[in-house]
Design a protein around this motif. Sequence first.
Motif, PDB file in Angstrom:
ATOM      1  N   GLY A 154       0.800  -1.223   0.000  1.00 29.86           N
ATOM      2  CA  GLY A 154       0.000   0.000   0.000  1.00 29.86           C
ATOM      3  C   GLY A 154       0.834   1.274   0.000  1.00 29.86           C
ATOM      4  N   SER A 155       2.160   1.153   0.192  1.00 30.92           N
ATOM      5  CA  SER A 155       3.029   2.339   0.172  1.00 30.92           C
ATOM      6  C   SER A 155       2.991   2.991  -1.204  1.00 30.92           C
ATOM      7  N   VAL A 156       3.075   4.302  -1.202  1.00 33.18           N
ATOM      8  CA  VAL A 156       3.130   5.062  -2.452  1.00 33.18           C
ATOM      9  C   VAL A 156       4.571   5.540  -2.641  1.00 33.18           C
ATOM     10  N   PHE A 157       5.103   5.328  -3.851  1.00 33.46           N
ATOM     11  CA  PHE A 157       6.503   5.686  -4.100  1.00 33.46           C
ATOM     12  C   PHE A 157       6.676   6.253  -5.498  1.00 33.46           C
ATOM     13  N   ARG A 158       7.810   6.922  -5.668  1.00 36.58           N
ATOM     14  CA  ARG A 158       8.150   7.556  -6.955  1.00 36.58           C
ATOM     15  C   ARG A 158       9.408   6.879  -7.495  1.00 36.58           C
ATOM     16  N   ILE A 159       9.458   6.687  -8.826  1.00 31.32           N
ATOM     17  CA  ILE A 159      10.668   6.131  -9.438  1.00 31.32           C
ATOM     18  C   ILE A 159      11.451   7.258 -10.124  1.00 31.32           C
ATOM     19  N   LYS A 166       1.834   2.503  -6.409  1.00 28.64           N
ATOM     20  CA  LYS A 166       1.415   1.970  -5.115  1.00 28.64           C
ATOM     21  C   LYS A 166       1.844   0.508  -5.073  1.00 28.64           C
ATOM     22  N   ARG A 167       2.553   0.132  -3.998  1.00 22.23           N
ATOM     23  CA  ARG A 167       3.072  -1.232  -3.898  1.00 22.23           C
ATOM     24  C   ARG A 167       1.970  -2.227  -3.591  1.00 22.23           C
ATOM     25  N   GLY A 168       1.976  -3.321  -4.354  1.00 20.27           N
ATOM     26  CA  GLY A 168       1.010  -4.392  -4.137  1.00 20.27           C
ATOM     27  C   GLY A 168       1.688  -5.642  -3.621  1.00 20.27           C
ATOM     28  N   ASN A 169       1.106  -6.785  -3.948  1.00 16.71           N
ATOM     29  CA  ASN A 169       1.599  -8.067  -3.453  1.00 16.71           C
ATOM     30  C   ASN A 169       2.819  -8.553  -4.218  1.00 16.71           C
ATOM     31  N   GLU A 176       4.028  -6.653  -7.668  1.00 15.14           N
ATOM     32  CA  GLU A 176       3.016  -5.950  -8.470  1.00 15.14           C
ATOM     33  C   GLU A 176       2.865  -4.551  -7.900  1.00 15.14           C
ATOM     34  N   CYS A 177       2.952  -3.550  -8.764  1.00  9.94           N
ATOM     35  CA  CYS A 177       2.758  -2.171  -8.326  1.00  9.94           C
ATOM     36  C   CYS A 177       1.861  -1.481  -9.346  1.00  9.94           C
ATOM     37  N   VAL A 178       0.935  -0.669  -8.862  1.00  8.87           N
ATOM     38  CA  VAL A 178      -0.028   0.002  -9.726  1.00  8.87           C
ATOM     39  C   VAL A 178       0.404   1.446  -9.931  1.00  8.87           C
ATOM     40  N   GLU A 179       0.508   1.855 -11.211  1.00  9.03           N
ATOM     41  CA  GLU A 179       0.824   3.257 -11.490  1.00  9.03           C
ATOM     42  C   GLU A 179      -0.406   4.082 -11.114  1.00  9.03           C
ATOM     43  N   VAL A 185      -0.763  -2.060 -14.084  1.00  9.70           N
ATOM     44  CA  VAL A 185       0.059  -2.848 -13.156  1.00  9.70           C
ATOM     45  C   VAL A 185       1.421  -3.121 -13.781  1.00  9.70           C
ATOM     46  N   TYR A 186       2.472  -2.880 -13.012  1.00 13.59           N
ATOM     47  CA  TYR A 186       3.842  -3.155 -13.436  1.00 13.59           C
ATOM     48  C   TYR A 186       4.485  -4.096 -12.424  1.00 13.59           C
ATOM     49  N   LEU A 187       5.472  -4.869 -12.893  1.00  7.93           N
ATOM     50  CA  LEU A 187       6.213  -5.746 -11.993  1.00  7.93           C
ATOM     51  C   LEU A 187       7.586  -5.135 -11.720  1.00  7.93           C
ATOM     52  N   PHE A 188       7.956  -5.074 -10.451  1.00  9.26           N
ATOM     53  CA  PHE A 188       9.234  -4.493 -10.045  1.00  9.26           C
ATOM     54  C   PHE A 188      10.119  -5.551  -9.403  1.00  9.26           C
TER      55      PHE A 188
END
Length: 199
Positions: A154-159, A166-169, A176-179, A185-188
């Motif tokens: 749930g953390s919100v971060f900037r690249i 927003k960080r997901g599972n 998985e993180c949602v822009e 959804v992007y994978l990091f």
Amino acid sequence: MREILSKYIPEMAVTPCLEMIKLNHVHLKIVNERVTRHGDYRKLPDGSHQITVNANLNKYRFLITLVHEIAHLVAFTKYGRLIKPHGQEWKYTFQQLMLPFIRPEVFPSSLLPVLARHFKNPKASSDTDAYLSVALKEFDPQNNKNYIFELPIGSVFRIHNGKVFKRGNKRVKRYECVEVNTGRVYLFQPNAEVELIND
């Protein structure tokens, strides 16, 4: 060249690196930071070999990157230009070129087991090996960045390019993180460095 190299790599690595550079006729350029890569190798139209390495790397990451790029040159020269850039020929060459450096005179003892593990099957980048990336970061100057794996769900971060996520599972290896702006959804990678906005 010795004086310049000694600013960027461990002292005990300078002479063998100079020999590698001369033996392979490398034109080494130390350049400003590029977010997408630590270094690169290219054969120039005149037949000479240019290797660039980012100036902002700590001395251990700089050494690994320099040898990584020289391994491309040596592998292409030995096996031909049709090999995969990070295929078996390159991996073998990289392992052989790095072997003389993986010792306590060059690397701190805390890095040696991580390096030994990494070089059993070297990855295309030290950043794609999360263990090595985190171990090498210990030697970077302090910054305000966090790794994805350190952030709560749930953390919100900037690249680096300003996009906010927003960080997901966690999936198998990546997160998985949602822009935030697009909902895509992007994978990091777990060791992607990001700037925490809020948790």
